[in-house]
Write a protein that holds these residues in place. Structure first.
Motif, PDB file in Angstrom:
ATOM      1  N   GLY A   1       0.814  -1.206   0.000  1.00 18.46           N
ATOM      2  CA  GLY A   1       0.000   0.000   0.000  1.00 18.46           C
ATOM      3  C   GLY A   1       0.850   1.258   0.000  1.00 18.46           C
ATOM      4  O   GLY A   1       0.564   2.217  -0.730  1.00 18.46           O
ATOM      5  N   ALA A   2       1.915   1.253   0.792  1.00 17.22           N
ATOM      6  CA  ALA A   2       2.793   2.419   0.848  1.00 17.22           C
ATOM      7  C   ALA A   2       3.498   2.651  -0.481  1.00 17.22           C
ATOM      8  O   ALA A   2       3.613   3.794  -0.957  1.00 17.22           O
ATOM      9  CB  ALA A   2       3.820   2.243   1.972  1.00 17.22           C
TER      10      ALA A   2
ATOM     11  N   GLY B   1       6.173  11.190 -20.576  1.00 17.34           N
ATOM     12  CA  GLY B   1       6.978  10.159 -21.194  1.00 17.34           C
ATOM     13  C   GLY B   1       8.287   9.886 -20.499  1.00 17.34           C
ATOM     14  O   GLY B   1       9.018   8.954 -20.884  1.00 17.34           O
ATOM     15  N   ASP B   2       8.632  10.669 -19.493  1.00 17.04           N
ATOM     16  CA  ASP B   2       9.895  10.463 -18.784  1.00 17.04           C
ATOM     17  C   ASP B   2       9.882   9.111 -18.067  1.00 17.04           C
ATOM     18  O   ASP B   2       8.873   8.723 -17.471  1.00 17.04           O
ATOM     19  CB  ASP B   2      10.106  11.573 -17.774  1.00 17.04           C
ATOM     20  CG  ASP B   2      11.449  11.474 -17.077  1.00 17.04           C
ATOM     21  OD1 ASP B   2      12.434  12.008 -17.619  1.00 17.04           O
ATOM     22  OD2 ASP B   2      11.505  10.853 -15.985  1.00 17.04           O
ATOM     23  N   PRO B   3      10.999   8.371 -18.104  1.00 24.55           N
ATOM     24  CA  PRO B   3      11.035   7.049 -17.464  1.00 24.55           C
ATOM     25  C   PRO B   3      10.704   7.091 -15.972  1.00 24.55           C
ATOM     26  O   PRO B   3      10.087   6.150 -15.451  1.00 24.55           O
ATOM     27  CB  PRO B   3      12.476   6.580 -17.696  1.00 24.55           C
ATOM     28  CG  PRO B   3      12.916   7.311 -18.925  1.00 24.55           C
ATOM     29  CD  PRO B   3      12.238   8.640 -18.872  1.00 24.55           C
ATOM     30  N   GLN B   4      11.107   8.164 -15.286  1.00 25.85           N
ATOM     31  CA  GLN B   4      10.798   8.243 -13.855  1.00 25.85           C
ATOM     32  C   GLN B   4       9.289   8.370 -13.619  1.00 25.85           C
ATOM     33  O   GLN B   4       8.742   7.746 -12.711  1.00 25.85           O
ATOM     34  CB  GLN B   4      11.517   9.437 -13.232  1.00 25.85           C
ATOM     35  CG  GLN B   4      13.035   9.320 -13.212  1.00 25.85           C
ATOM     36  CD  GLN B   4      13.660  10.498 -12.486  1.00 25.85           C
ATOM     37  OE1 GLN B   4      13.394  10.730 -11.319  1.00 25.85           O
ATOM     38  NE2 GLN B   4      14.499  11.254 -13.193  1.00 25.85           N
ATOM     39  N   VAL B   5       8.637   9.185 -14.427  1.00 28.25           N
ATOM     40  CA  VAL B   5       7.205   9.382 -14.272  1.00 28.25           C
ATOM     41  C   VAL B   5       6.449   8.120 -14.655  1.00 28.25           C
ATOM     42  O   VAL B   5       5.637   7.597 -13.883  1.00 28.25           O
ATOM     43  CB  VAL B   5       6.724  10.579 -15.118  1.00 28.25           C
ATOM     44  CG1 VAL B   5       5.201  10.693 -15.070  1.00 28.25           C
ATOM     45  CG2 VAL B   5       7.375  11.865 -14.639  1.00 28.25           C
TER      46      VAL B   5
ATOM     47  N   ALA C   1       3.253   1.880  -9.197  1.00 31.72           N
ATOM     48  CA  ALA C   1       2.110   2.132  -8.324  1.00 31.72           C
ATOM     49  C   ALA C   1       0.937   1.226  -8.677  1.00 31.72           C
ATOM     50  O   ALA C   1       0.295   0.644  -7.785  1.00 31.72           O
ATOM     51  CB  ALA C   1       1.691   3.599  -8.425  1.00 31.72           C
ATOM     52  N   VAL C   2       0.637   1.112  -9.954  1.00 28.16           N
ATOM     53  CA  VAL C   2      -0.487   0.275 -10.376  1.00 28.16           C
ATOM     54  C   VAL C   2      -0.246  -1.177  -9.995  1.00 28.16           C
ATOM     55  O   VAL C   2      -1.131  -1.863  -9.443  1.00 28.16           O
ATOM     56  CB  VAL C   2      -0.720   0.409 -11.892  1.00 28.16           C
ATOM     57  CG1 VAL C   2      -1.742  -0.618 -12.369  1.00 28.16           C
ATOM     58  CG2 VAL C   2      -1.189   1.818 -12.240  1.00 28.16           C
ATOM     59  N   VAL C   3       0.955  -1.679 -10.264  1.00 28.55           N
ATOM     60  CA  VAL C   3       1.280  -3.066  -9.926  1.00 28.55           C
ATOM     61  C   VAL C   3       1.185  -3.292  -8.417  1.00 28.55           C
ATOM     62  O   VAL C   3       0.618  -4.292  -7.949  1.00 28.55           O
ATOM     63  CB  VAL C   3       2.689  -3.416 -10.443  1.00 28.55           C
ATOM     64  CG1 VAL C   3       3.122  -4.793  -9.920  1.00 28.55           C
ATOM     65  CG2 VAL C   3       2.716  -3.413 -11.969  1.00 28.55           C
TER      66      VAL C   3
ATOM     67  N   GLY D   1       4.215   5.774  -5.333  1.00 29.75           N
ATOM     68  CA  GLY D   1       4.390   5.820  -6.779  1.00 29.75           C
ATOM     69  C   GLY D   1       3.437   6.783  -7.445  1.00 29.75           C
ATOM     70  O   GLY D   1       3.818   7.553  -8.338  1.00 29.75           O
ATOM     71  N   LEU D   2       2.172   6.768  -7.015  1.00 25.57           N
ATOM     72  CA  LEU D   2       1.200   7.706  -7.574  1.00 25.57           C
ATOM     73  C   LEU D   2       1.586   9.146  -7.257  1.00 25.57           C
ATOM     74  O   LEU D   2       1.557  10.027  -8.134  1.00 25.57           O
ATOM     75  CB  LEU D   2      -0.186   7.409  -7.016  1.00 25.57           C
ATOM     76  CG  LEU D   2      -0.881   6.130  -7.487  1.00 25.57           C
ATOM     77  CD1 LEU D   2      -2.218   5.978  -6.767  1.00 25.57           C
ATOM     78  CD2 LEU D   2      -1.100   6.142  -8.998  1.00 25.57           C
ATOM     79  N   ALA D   3       1.937   9.405  -6.004  1.00 26.06           N
ATOM     80  CA  ALA D   3       2.273  10.769  -5.601  1.00 26.06           C
ATOM     81  C   ALA D   3       3.508  11.274  -6.340  1.00 26.06           C
ATOM     82  O   ALA D   3       3.535  12.411  -6.842  1.00 26.06           O
ATOM     83  CB  ALA D   3       2.495  10.831  -4.088  1.00 26.06           C
ATOM     84  N   PHE D   4       4.553  10.445  -6.435  1.00 25.66           N
ATOM     85  CA  PHE D   4       5.770  10.879  -7.115  1.00 25.66           C
ATOM     86  C   PHE D   4       5.523  11.087  -8.604  1.00 25.66           C
ATOM     87  O   PHE D   4       5.961  12.083  -9.191  1.00 25.66           O
ATOM     88  CB  PHE D   4       6.883   9.849  -6.922  1.00 25.66           C
ATOM     89  CG  PHE D   4       8.159  10.231  -7.629  1.00 25.66           C
ATOM     90  CD1 PHE D   4       9.059  11.098  -7.047  1.00 25.66           C
ATOM     91  CD2 PHE D   4       8.449   9.737  -8.908  1.00 25.66           C
ATOM     92  CE1 PHE D   4      10.218  11.473  -7.704  1.00 25.66           C
ATOM     93  CE2 PHE D   4       9.603  10.106  -9.571  1.00 25.66           C
ATOM     94  CZ  PHE D   4      10.497  10.980  -8.967  1.00 25.66           C
ATOM     95  N   GLY D   5       4.821  10.155  -9.226  1.00 23.66           N
ATOM     96  CA  GLY D   5       4.594  10.260 -10.658  1.00 23.66           C
ATOM     97  C   GLY D   5       3.829  11.515 -11.048  1.00 23.66           C
ATOM     98  O   GLY D   5       4.243  12.251 -11.954  1.00 23.66           O
ATOM     99  N   PHE D   6       2.736  11.797 -10.350  1.00 24.49           N
ATOM    100  CA  PHE D   6       1.935  12.969 -10.703  1.00 24.49           C
ATOM    101  C   PHE D   6       2.618  14.274 -10.313  1.00 24.49           C
ATOM    102  O   PHE D   6       2.442  15.298 -10.978  1.00 24.49           O
ATOM    103  CB  PHE D   6       0.545  12.868 -10.073  1.00 24.49           C
ATOM    104  CG  PHE D   6      -0.348  11.874 -10.745  1.00 24.49           C
ATOM    105  CD1 PHE D   6      -0.689  12.017 -12.087  1.00 24.49           C
ATOM    106  CD2 PHE D   6      -0.841  10.777 -10.058  1.00 24.49           C
ATOM    107  CE1 PHE D   6      -1.517  11.098 -12.719  1.00 24.49           C
ATOM    108  CE2 PHE D   6      -1.664   9.851 -10.678  1.00 24.49           C
ATOM    109  CZ  PHE D   6      -2.005  10.006 -12.013  1.00 24.49           C
ATOM    110  N   THR D   7       3.405  14.258  -9.230  1.00 23.71           N
ATOM    111  CA  THR D   7       4.111  15.472  -8.828  1.00 23.71           C
ATOM    112  C   THR D   7       5.230  15.803  -9.800  1.00 23.71           C
ATOM    113  O   THR D   7       5.480  16.979 -10.108  1.00 23.71           O
ATOM    114  CB  THR D   7       4.674  15.311  -7.403  1.00 23.71           C
ATOM    115  OG1 THR D   7       3.592  15.038  -6.492  1.00 23.71           O
ATOM    116  CG2 THR D   7       5.383  16.576  -6.949  1.00 23.71           C
ATOM    117  N   ALA D   8       5.932  14.783 -10.293  1.00 22.62           N
ATOM    118  CA  ALA D   8       7.050  15.013 -11.219  1.00 22.62           C
ATOM    119  C   ALA D   8       6.582  15.272 -12.650  1.00 22.62           C
ATOM    120  O   ALA D   8       7.359  15.767 -13.476  1.00 22.62           O
ATOM    121  CB  ALA D   8       7.986  13.799 -11.196  1.00 22.62           C
TER     122      ALA D   8
END
Length: 474
Positions: free
Chosen positions: A210-211, A230-234, A241-243, A216-223
């Motif tokens: 869960g953490a 399309g950035d690999p980090q995002v 996060a989905v997995v 993953g969701l928070a980092f991806g949308f913030t970045a």
């Protein structure tokens, strides 16, 4: 050990309310005043939009990720005991935030602070649910919501004043004396309670998955605004996060003693109340995040003036929440949980018009008043229904679920809404923030309206019908 039910209005009941209100109020105050201080934190620590988002979301992330664990630990090892551990942890985290020399250290300290909040926040409601007589629980929870308005009313004034005359660092230090009072009252007056049927094993896999999913969701949308989709980090963080979240559901379905008892969601009122919670609190988090920043950056308000702008909301909660809780018990939760979010939606639409040099009385106050009336009608029936829709022995788990849903909603909206609204890389650019605020408020109005529809479709018309038919639901 369990306790006899407390009658509302008795001396001990008042002490229990004081401890739970101040305990949860610390977490609420912290979130409120930090948002007020964001422009000043950005200037002193040279932080951009992403750093300021993480100042809010670092705390929200660990709070949301570990709320279920906090509720579960309370059910297993004692709600009062875990509540006290959370108060101590939160206090240490607050002190570290106050001494942070840079934005990275501040975010790290906020992550730690959120863990303490995750231990004490679900304890507040589960203590009320397990301590009061069944017929007095709605009133007690309503009083908890309303009395929490005292903390909410004090927070903008104290936070804004401290930021203007001293330093944003002192908004963290004010938690220390509050925590001392909470610990003293809890040790002396709050009864201990636990679920005697709770397993001693902890769901470590579920907690970690869960953490990871929320992070993953928070980092991806913030970045996303800085790096692009399309950035690999995002892309990578969102995929992880989905997995992780899919794996979380699978693990919880198969776990002998799951962190999240998925069988609770077989009961429609529980699912509906938590779905409405997600939509309402996502909208509420977005409204307050944008409002206090927009008033400072676009309208030219001081930190104190911006912090005081939403004060009528907390006053209305203080005055009306207990009555709304009693009303929901008498006429059933469906009507107030439908009308309340619709009122909040109207308030958000009015706040979409805040712009350059916006006068408070004509451009801000009407929206704040309408929002406050809608929220006062919503909060107590919503919280009471979410708790009543689970067996009493799982009060901690139900409280943890409902608090986690609210915190996850706030976490995601702070990560996603600036991207949707088109804020860009800087929250300090008035030309960009003014149209972004309008978009953000309209999105929040839509979320509130959706919450009203969910409540109407899923929440029962009578309070008694929210109770599960038997313990097998859980």
């Amino acid at each position: 050990m369990t306790t006899d039910g407390l009658a509302y209005g008795t001396a001990r009941a008042r002490w229990v309310l004081l401890a739970t209100v101040l305990g949860s109020g610390m977490a609420f105050i912290d979130a409120t005043v930090v948002t007020i201080a964001l422009p000043h934190i950005g200037e002193e620590l040279d932080a951009g939009t992403a750093g300021l988002q993480w100042t809010v979301n670092g705390y929200a992330l660990t709070l949301a990720a570990f709320l279920l664990l906090g509720g579960s630990l309370g059910d297993r090892f004692g709600r009062r005991r875990v509540f006290l551990v959370g108060v101590a942890w939160f206090t240490v985290g607050s002190a570290l935030c106050g001494f942070a020399p840079d934005i990275g250290t501040l975010v790290a300290a906020r992550l730690g602070q959120g863990i303490g909040g995750a231990l004490l926040t679900p304890g507040s409601l589960s203590i009320l649910q397990s301590s009061f007589d069944e017929q007095d629980r709605g009133r007690a929870i309503g009083a908890w919501s309303g009395l929490g308005g005292i903390a909410g009313a004090a927070a903008p004034f104290l936070g804004g004043w401290i930021v203007d005359v001293a330093s944003w660092r002192w908004i963290f230090f004010i938690n220390l004396p509050l925590a001392a009072v909470v610990a003293a009252v809890t040790l002396r007056h709050v009864p201990e309670s636990r679920d005697p049927q709770a397993a001693r094993a902890l769901d470590v896999a579920g907690t970690l998955l869960g953490a990871v999913g929320l992070a993953g969701l928070a980092f991806g949308f913030t970045a996303w605004p800085d790096l692009g989709p399309g950035d690999p980090q995002v892309a990578g963080s969102l995929a992880v996060a989905v997995v992780a979240l899919v794996a979380f559901v699978l693990v919880e379905r198969r776990a002998t003693h799951p962190l999240l008892p998925l069988r609770l969601f077989r009961w429609r009122p529980f699912t509906g109340a938590n779905a409405a919670t997600f939509l309402v609190y996502a909208a509420l988090g977005g409204v307050f995040f944008f409002l206090v920043v927009t008033l400072q950056v676009v309208a030219g308000y001081s930190a104190l003036a911006a912090g005081l702008a939403p004060l009528p909301v907390t006053i209305l909660l203080l005055l009306l929440s207990a009555r709304a809780g009693a009303l929901g018990t008498r006429i059933g939760p469906r009507l107030p949980m439908t009308a309340g979010p619709l009122g909040c939606a109207a308030g958000a639409v009015l706040l979409a018009g805040v712009g350059d040099r916006a006068p408070y009385l004509t451009a801000v106050l009407p929206g704040v008043l309408v929002l406050g009336l809608g929220l006062a009608l919503t909060v107590a029936p919503l919280t009471s229904t979410a708790l009543a829709a689970a067996p009493d022995r799982l009060a901690g788990a139900a409280s943890g679920v409902n608090n986690a849903v609210a915190r996850i909603a706030s976490l995601l909206v702070v990560a996603v809404l600036p991207l949707v609204a088109g804020v860009g890389r800087s929250l300090n650019d008035a030309a960009t923030l003014a149209p972004a605020n309008r978009t953000a408020m309209l999105v929040c109005a839509g979320l509130m309206a959706a919450g009203a529809l969910v409540a109407w479709a899923t929440v029962p018309g009578a309070s008694a019908d929210a109770r599960p038919p038997d313990a097998s639901v859980a």
